[in-house]
Design an enzyme around this catalytic site. Structure first.
Site, mmCIF file in Angstrom:
data_model
loop_
_atom_site.group_PDB
_atom_site.id
_atom_site.type_symbol
_atom_site.label_atom_id
_atom_site.label_comp_id
_atom_site.label_asym_id
_atom_site.label_seq_id
_atom_site.Cartn_x
_atom_site.Cartn_y
_atom_site.Cartn_z
ATOM 1 N N GLY A 205 -9.456 -10.571 1.443
ATOM 2 C CA GLY A 205 -9.406 -11.570 2.242
ATOM 3 C C GLY A 205 -9.065 -12.569 3.815
ATOM 4 O O GLY A 205 -10.074 -13.868 3.852
ATOM 5 N N ASP B 129 -0.309 -1.207 -4.563
ATOM 6 C CA ASP B 129 -2.049 -1.729 -3.492
ATOM 7 C C ASP B 129 -2.440 0.120 -2.830
ATOM 8 O O ASP B 129 -1.566 0.591 -3.254
ATOM 9 C CB ASP B 129 -1.361 -1.956 -2.656
ATOM 10 C CG ASP B 129 -3.193 -3.726 -1.969
ATOM 11 O OD1 ASP B 129 -3.576 -3.355 -3.041
ATOM 12 O OD2 ASP B 129 -2.543 -4.251 -0.999
ATOM 13 N N SER C 256 0.689 -1.209 -0.216
ATOM 14 C CA SER C 256 0.123 0.160 0.303
ATOM 15 C C SER C 256 0.606 1.190 -0.397
ATOM 16 O O SER C 256 2.274 1.526 -0.145
ATOM 17 C CB SER C 256 -1.083 -0.264 1.166
ATOM 18 O OG SER C 256 0.050 0.675 2.606
HETATM 19 ZN ZN LIG Z 1 -7.027 -4.528 -0.902
#
Ligand SMILES: [Zn+2]
Length: 288
Positions: free
Chosen positions: A217, A80, A48
């Site tokens: 997830g 990300d 990220s």
């Molecule tokens: Zn994500």
């Protein structure tokens, strides 16, 4: 060297998914690589904006390149949840294979406009980079949460997915299909699991016919994962579960050797804990 697009094409044809795991230090990175190599499976690693700020953009790219060069390994690097064009350009210049431009917090039309700008900027640096975009709100934090964030739970519709993909020509779509970033405390111990809307996944896939990614997830029901992958999810992201494993590994490493000061001796337990999570998820995502 196989490209990410080729790996995703093959996974889509086989109805399996490529696991995507986040890292922000060498313990997690080495754990992900070791798990993938043990299983002989292609793997995506992602960072990220916050994770990239810690590791460095070029530094992360150099780690991935080193593994490719040393083992000729199909490992791919994703930027990300990138929120600015400048950060997308920095990742493109550093050699990332995929960039997620995340305009999901913007109104729909504004998300389309900004995503189109990002795609143009990224592809002008390297047309081979896959660009992913996100529609629908699934929360933003890969942490252990007290409650489900406001606005999470509204599903992406096949119509808005089709409209978005036709307007942007994006390579990969991340829809909201019951998934959520982060985990509730009740999910950490496994008594509650996230459930996905499998029918909606199949409907969106039929509407867009491009690669789709399942974000958030961690803590998802295993059977829902299998069905989601058979119904059109080709990339699956797991982050929070790795962070939890990393932390418990660090704590175990410190507790086992209270006087130890060599990081590599303490962090071995973190590598082992993260590797175990990645191995189990890779096995599930690749099962036919
Ligand atoms: Zn994500």
């Amino acid at each position: 060297m196989t490209s990410l697009r080729e790996v995703l094409n093959r996974a889509e044809a086989d109805k399996v998914a490529v696991g995507h795991f986040n890292f922000s230090d060498l313990a997690a990175f080495n754990a992900i690589v070791a798990a993938a190599r043990d299983k002989r499976l292609p793997v995506m690693v992602g960072l990220s904006e916050g994770e990239r700020e810690f590791t460095g953009v070029r530094q992360a790219a150099a780690l991935v390149k080193a593994v490719r060069d040393e083992y000729d390994y199909p490992i791919f690097l994703n930027a990300d949840h990138t929120h600015s064009i400048a950060n997308a350009e920095a990742a493109a210049k550093a050699g990332f294979d995929e960039i997620i431009f995340d305009g999901s917090a913007l109104p729909f039309e504004e998300n389309i406009a900004q995503t189109k700008k990002a795609i143009e900027a990224i592809k002008s640096i390297n047309p081979a980079i896959l660009v992913e975009a996100e529609i629908g709100w699934i929360g933003a934090s890969s942490a252990v949460l007290d409650k489900i964030p406001d606005g999470v739970g509204v599903l992406t519709t096949p119509d808005e997915a089709r409209q978005f993909v036709e307007a942007t020509l994006v390579d990969v779509l991340a829809p909201a299909v019951g998934n959520m970033h982060g985990m509730l405390a009740s999910m950490v111990h496994g008594n509650v699991r996230k459930r996905l809307n499998i029918e909606r996944i199949a409907e969106i896939k039929a509407a867009v016919r491009i690669f789709m990614t399942l974000h958030g997830g961690s803590g998802t029901n295993d059977d829902d994962f299998r069905k989601a992958i058979k119904s059109g999810m080709t990339i699956v992201h797991v982050n929070t579960e790795l962070r939890l494993a990393w932390r418990s590994g660090v704590e175990a490493g410190l507790a086992a050797a209270p006087n130890e000061v060599a990081p590599y001796k303490i962090l071995g337990a973190a590598v082992a804990a993260v590797k175990e999570v990645v191995s189990s998820r890779l096995e599930l995502f690749s099962s036919r």
